[in-house]
Design a protein around this motif. Structure first.
Motif, short mmCIF file in Angstrom:
data_model
loop_
_atom_site.label_atom_id
_atom_site.label_comp_id
_atom_site.label_asym_id
_atom_site.label_seq_id
_atom_site.Cartn_x
_atom_site.Cartn_y
_atom_site.Cartn_z
N ALA A 434 0.81 -1.25 -0.09
CA ALA A 434 -0.05 0.00 -0.01
C ALA A 434 0.88 1.16 0.18
N ASN A 435 2.07 1.28 0.73
CA ASN A 435 2.92 2.24 0.60
C ASN A 435 3.54 2.47 -0.82
N LEU A 436 3.83 1.61 -1.45
CA LEU A 436 4.34 1.59 -2.71
C LEU A 436 3.23 1.88 -3.82
N LEU A 437 1.79 1.82 -3.64
CA LEU A 437 0.74 2.43 -4.39
C LEU A 437 0.70 3.84 -3.93
N ALA A 438 1.10 4.38 -2.50
CA ALA A 438 1.12 5.65 -2.38
C ALA A 438 2.31 6.45 -3.02
N ALA A 439 3.30 5.68 -3.22
CA ALA A 439 4.55 6.26 -4.01
C ALA A 439 4.06 6.34 -5.57
N MET A 440 3.20 5.87 -6.08
CA MET A 440 2.67 6.04 -7.22
C MET A 440 1.75 7.37 -7.34
N MET A 441 0.69 6.95 -6.69
CA MET A 441 -0.29 7.95 -6.47
C MET A 441 -1.05 7.88 -5.25
N PRO A 442 -1.15 8.79 -4.30
CA PRO A 442 -1.63 8.36 -2.81
C PRO A 442 -3.05 8.61 -2.86
N ILE A 443 -3.62 7.46 -3.17
CA ILE A 443 -5.18 7.54 -3.35
C ILE A 443 -5.63 6.48 -2.50
N ASN A 444 -4.79 6.06 -1.47
CA ASN A 444 -5.05 4.84 -0.52
C ASN A 444 -6.29 5.02 0.43
N ALA A 445 -6.58 6.41 0.63
CA ALA A 445 -7.97 6.45 1.50
C ALA A 445 -9.15 6.01 0.85
N MET A 446 -9.09 5.80 -0.46
CA MET A 446 -10.60 5.52 -1.20
C MET A 446 -10.51 4.13 -1.13
N LEU A 447 -9.42 3.24 -0.94
CA LEU A 447 -9.30 1.72 -1.08
C LEU A 447 -10.41 1.18 -0.32
N PRO A 448 -10.65 1.45 1.06
CA PRO A 448 -11.91 0.88 1.66
C PRO A 448 -13.31 1.16 0.93
N LEU A 449 -13.30 2.09 0.21
CA LEU A 449 -14.53 2.12 -0.64
C LEU A 449 -14.43 1.28 -1.76
N ASP A 450 -13.37 1.04 -2.30
CA ASP A 450 -13.38 0.36 -3.80
C ASP A 450 -11.89 -0.31 -3.57
N ARG A 451 -11.56 -1.48 -3.41
CA ARG A 451 -10.40 -2.20 -3.27
C ARG A 451 -9.78 -2.24 -4.88
N ASP A 452 -10.71 -2.27 -5.93
CA ASP A 452 -10.34 -2.46 -7.39
C ASP A 452 -9.58 -1.08 -7.52
N ALA A 453 -9.69 -0.04 -6.87
CA ALA A 453 -9.09 1.37 -7.31
C ALA A 453 -7.39 1.29 -7.31
N ALA A 454 -6.94 0.28 -6.61
CA ALA A 454 -5.55 0.10 -6.51
C ALA A 454 -4.94 -0.57 -7.92
N ALA A 455 -5.71 -1.34 -8.31
CA ALA A 455 -5.19 -2.04 -9.73
C ALA A 455 -5.42 -0.37 -10.87
N ARG A 456 -6.71 -0.05 -10.74
CA ARG A 456 -6.97 0.98 -11.70
C ARG A 456 -5.65 2.04 -11.83
N PHE A 457 -5.29 2.51 -10.62
CA PHE A 457 -4.52 3.60 -10.46
C PHE A 457 -3.05 3.14 -10.85
#
Length: 897
Positions: A434-457
């Motif tokens: 999740a921290n690596l994802l934040a290093a790409m784009m810090p959208i982690n706060a929306m993951l509890p709403l939509d886990r698929d957002a990690a793959a999209r971003f």
């Protein structure tokens, strides 16, 4: 300026939407039934005529005798309690109060009290279980004495707004408002007031410290008083300033006077988060810091001690930035002309720092400790790239500690099981991903709403920025649902380093800048369909789910309420949901004050009603707020927006009263201007805001339109001076292009509409259209590159991509020779919004403020985003700019667009 709102209190009830705790169903078995029995037993007056009313109001249940007459203000008593003894404390207190006919209120059930006593509850209300309203000072003294004897031996949190009564651990008191009416600000928010002996008003300050009005004396001057620490540890530690506060205590920067060094002090208050949870957790953290000290992976512990009733942990002060801030200064997507060399340099730095973090995690795991809460907020990056972990409250030593439910949303899996050390280590691997994802784009706060957002971003950043494909694969592997499939962070980083080493650098632009122009899709129908679904569930306190601000004002305004929803439908020439207009009209007829400003009050509501064809109702509404007193002066929050709404009303009705009011507002704005070498400025509350919503740019827009309807040169001169001031506040973005701060002296710059580049450029384009002055074209051309960005951390209108896209569409109108460029960039902005869209059964939804909950409102959510897509694909004028009344040549271009 709109005050920043603490979102945490509005995220504890509903997973998808901001919600108040007062809307949660309560368990009457906990407290309410017990009080009912006490009322039946003790509630009769001596003549048998008194009755009692128990009624829920939000978080509270009020218990009021029929003959009660509450004073407007006076001394109040607060009773606190730990949850385990709360039922007994309430029963004892209620029996005393009901027998004497004294009104009170109490937390509605045990769950509610658990939140009130929790770490995340606002400090001004922390610990307040029961509130008692004595009718005069004599009764106030007597009740305190009675309860002091009756509640001896019970314990509860210290109520930070109050003073403690004698040696009681549950009784507290303060002077404040009881029945008085609040003062309603221009934005519709309530401010509670006290009346001084001379009849003047002063704010009823409810900050987390005891404050006695200067026209009163304390009935118990020797009372106990909690205050922020100054010197601690027998004078060894001198506090310099606070870093943060929660209901559980503060975190302070201090000097260690014995060792001559800077330290961090963490404070724990008793009875917060459980009987002794905060103090026990702090003690555990000290033990773990001692365990990890030889590894150099965390701050070194200095001291652990108790002073007064609070517990303190002193630890080494670490030089460096949080990983969040370290990344925030380096993201290549914040550059509008990023090259592949920028991407390569960034990823090299990320590999170095995240490699250090992976090593740190492995060393912690090797000594039998798991981290539990690992986010970019609690990792400190030193100048040499080494990473150390702070805030070890959630850490677990295998075989010794029990799991705590402490985690940062977006950095924990959907089901973080940590029964064994191996499972806990797998959860840390997820957090590393999740921290690596934040290093790409810090959208982690929306993951509890939509886990698929990690793959999209992850996929979008690979496509747009030219990141290696492996980075998405590594992130998704670490964040896999199956814990057994997650690689160790160190192994993941070896794979990532290999991919980055083979990445091409050089000066070519990143793919989204150098690639072909791809028109965005049009999700507007699905966005409006979701709003339709939510509108079918309209409530008195909100029309549709909105930003948390809706609960601090009213449900009818433009920014967060029904007027903004209606505007979005009307601008796109769509049929609004059935009942929406009636809902809005009912709000205007209610006795509730709504404020007078444009963004949240009657000025904006009336504007939308005019557009809806409700001319009579809109006119009546504006006549009810026929004056605007004092500050602020801005477009969204003050006199400029109030005046612009009168210009709108004059166009709609030809009623000279509205033009006269607008002129009066313009003259008052000019009279209040402070002349500066850079132009005209209007300070607000000791600050100098910049930009469209609160700064001089928005005031310039009002003065520009006032000039158009009056022909008066002073107004266009004022508009010029106002915009000149704001333009002079520009700074440089990472590519050397102008960008704007939130306010003078503020470190944060943004490209957004409400505060930032987009708002300033929007006004400059309209000044160009009216005056033909090439200086305004130069302003636009100097700054428009700051808007050429498909990536930002929010999709919304006021502070996100949709607002940037709106201004690009403006520029396509006002600089027609560059229209193809601006429309292309608007489509790229629209493409950047797409990954934020969350699929729900009713359509597409949009995450609002800080991405933590879905919102349908105009400022932060679906309505504002959908309105942008409608304008992109279907044309139309800008919102609340009066473009339809611009000079005929400009308006012809708008209509054609």
């Amino acid at each position: 300026m709109e005050p920043r709102i603490d979102l945490l209190p509005y995220t504890g009830v509903d997973h998808d939407y901001f919600e108040t705790h007062g809307h949660r169903p309560v368990n009457e078995d906990d407290f309410i039934d017990a009080v009912r029995r006490i009322v039946r037993r003790h509630g009769k007056a001596t003549n048998g005529s008194r009755t009692w009313d128990l009624g829920r109001r939000g978080v509270w249940v009020q218990c009021m005798p029929s003959d009660a007459t509450l004073p407007a203000q006076g001394w109040k008593i607060h009773v606190s309690s730990v949850v385990t003894t709360a039922r007994v404390v309430l029963a004892i207190t209620a029996a005393v109060l009901v027998s004497d006919g004294i009104p009170f209120k109490f937390a509605a059930d045990a769950t509610m009290l658990g939140h009130i006593n929790g770490k995340r509850w606002p400090r001004g209300g922390s610990g307040k279980f029961i509130t008692i309203y004595p009718r005069h000072v004599g009764e106030f003294r007597r009740v305190l004495d009675d309860l002091h004897a009756s509640l001896s031996g019970y314990a509860g949190p210290y109520v930070l707004t109050d003073r403690r009564y004698r040696d009681s651990l549950v009784l507290h008191y303060r002077y404040g408002g009881i029945r008085g009416e609040p003062r309603i600000g221009s934005d519709g928010r309530s401010e509670w007031m006290l009346t001084r002996p001379d009849g003047s008003l002063e704010p009823d300050a409810r900050q987390p410290c005891f404050r006695l009005p200067d026209w009163l004396r304390d009935p118990f001057p020797d009372g106990d008083d909690a205050s922020s620490p100054g010197a601690l540890g027998g004078g060894r530690f001198r506090v310099r300033h606070a870093l943060s506060f929660s209901a559980a205590g503060g975190v302070y920067v201090a000097d260690d006077l014995d060792e001559g060094r800077r330290v961090i002090i963490k404070e724990a208050r008793p009875y917060i988060g459980g009987h002794d949870a905060a103090t026990v957790t702090l003690r555990k953290e000290f033990r773990l810091l001692r365990l990890l000290a030889p590894l150099g992976v965390a701050p070194r512990p200095v001291a652990h001690f108790r002073e007064w009733e609070h517990t303190f942990l002193v630890e080494e002060y670490l030089e460096g930035d949080t990983l969040r801030h370290w990344l925030g200064r380096r993201y290549p997507w914040i550059k509008t002309r990023a090259t592949r060399a920028d991407v390569k340099a960034f990823l090299d730095d990320v590999c170095k720092v995240m490699g250090h973090l992976a090593t740190t995690i492995q060393r912690v795991h090797d000594v039998g400790v798991s981290i539990g809460d690992l986010s970019f907020h609690n990792c400190i990056v030193a100048a040499d790239g080494r990473v150390r972990i702070i805030d070890l409250e959630a850490c677990i030593e295998d075989g010794l500690d029990t799991t705590l439910d402490l985690r940062t949303p977006g950095f924990a899996s959907a089901a973080p099981r940590r029964r064994t050390h191996a499972e806990a280590c797998a959860e840390d691997a997820y957090a590393f991903g999740a921290n690596l994802l934040a290093a790409m784009m810090p959208i982690n706060a929306m993951l509890p709403l939509d886990r698929d957002a990690a793959a999209r971003f992850a996929h979008r950043m690979v496509r747009d920025m030219g990141y290696p494909v492996e980075i998405g694969e590594v992130i998704l592997g670490l964040m896999a649902d199956d814990p057994t499939r997650r690689p160790r962070p160190a192994n993941a980083m070896r794979c990532l380093r290999d991919a980055v080493e083979h990445l091409d650098g050089g000066n070519p632009p990143v793919p989204h800048r150098g690639g072909p122009y791809l028109p965005a899709c049009d999700p507007a129908p699905e966005l409006f369909r979701f709003i339709d679904e939510r509108a079918a569930e309209a409530r008195p306190d909100r029309y549709v789910p909105a930003g948390a601000e809706i609960f601090q004002s009213h449900p009818w305004g433009v920014a967060h309420g029904a007027a903004g929803i209606l505007h979005a439908y009307l601008r796109g020439r769509r049929s609004p949901p059935e009942g929406l207009v009636d809902y809005l009209l009912a709000g205007t007829r209610s006795a509730r004050q709504r404020g007078t400003n444009l963004a949240g009050g009657d000025s904006g509501i009336a504007w939308v009603l005019y557009d809806a064809g409700k001319t009579g109702e809109a006119t009546d509404l504006l006549r009810q707020s026929s004056s605007f007193d004092g500050e602020p002066h801005g477009l969204h929050d003050g006199r400029a927006g109030w005046g612009l709404a009168r210009v709108k009303a004059w166009y709609e009705t030809a009623d000279g009263v509205f033009l006269r009011d607008a002129i009066g507002a313009g003259d008052a704005v000019l009279a209040a201007a402070m002349e500066d070498p850079a132009g005209y400025r209007w300070p607000a509350g000791g600050r100098q805001p910049v930009g469209l919503a609160y700064g001089a740019s928005g005031i310039a827009l009002f003065l520009l339109h006032l000039h158009l309807v009056t022909g008066e040169p002073k107004y266009i001169r004022g508009a010029h001076e106002a915009l000149r001031y704001d333009f002079a506040q520009r700074r440089l973005n990472p590519d050397g292009d102008p960008t704007w701060p939130l306010q003078v002296g503020h470190g944060t710059v943004t490209p957004y509409l409400r505060c930032g580049t987009a708002g300033v450029v929007a006004v400059a384009a309209r000044m160009l259209a009216v005056t033909g002055d090439v200086r305004y074209r130069d302003m636009v051309m100097a700054a428009d590159a700051d808007l050429f960005r498909p990536h930002a951390i929010s999709p919304g209108r006021f502070d996100g991509l949709a607002g940037i896209g709106e201004v690009l569409l403006d520029l396509a109108v006002y600089l027609p020779d560059r229209a193809s460029i601006y429309r292309r960039e608007a489509h790229r902005v629209a493409s950047g919004i797409e990954p934020f869209l969350v699929r729900r059964p009713g359509g597409l939804a949009v995450p609002g403020a800080e991405l933590v909950r879905l919102s349908c409102d105009f400022a932060t959510g679906s309505a504002g985003v959908a309105a942008f897509f409608d304008r992109l694909w279907r044309g139309g004028a800008a919102s609340f700019m009066l473009d339809e009344h611009m000079p005929s040549v400009a308006y012809a271009s708008i209509a054609a667009a």
